[in-house]
Design an enzyme around this catalytic site. Sequence first.
Site: not given
Length: 155
Positions: A45-46
């Site tokens: 996600g990051c």
Amino acid sequence: MNPLKASDAAPKFSLLNQYGERVNLTDFRGQRVLVYFYPKAMTPGCTTQACGLRDNMDKLKKANVYVLGISTDKPEKLLRFSEKESLNFTLLSDEDHQVCTAFGVWGEKSFMGKRYNGIYRISFLVDQNGIIEKVFKDFKISNHNSIVMNYLLPI
């Protein structure tokens, strides 16, 4: 968790970047800064969120916006993340989560039944005078960048 709101003064901070150099929010006085908080470098996600910002850097520069990504990762890990993903903006290390706490993005979270303290994924647009202009907190990882860009460069 109680994040800062638009019209609040952004907390002044001084953190190490991915190269081990000290960066202060006041270094950007006179320029808008997107301060975005993310949980952990090199996670899916990051990485999606960071690469979206990387890919929009020309538009961000056109809007006179500088990007600072903040996590609790060590500078060495931030450098590996930056190099691996060819990130073209500054990553900052808030190992003791003091800046996260000051912005109100550090708090209790839960994942798969486990409770722990961590960073909430929230972004703050700080104006030229150090005041929070806009808070971005209602987004999915996949649309973070489009929400930010639509605010900065409306059609």
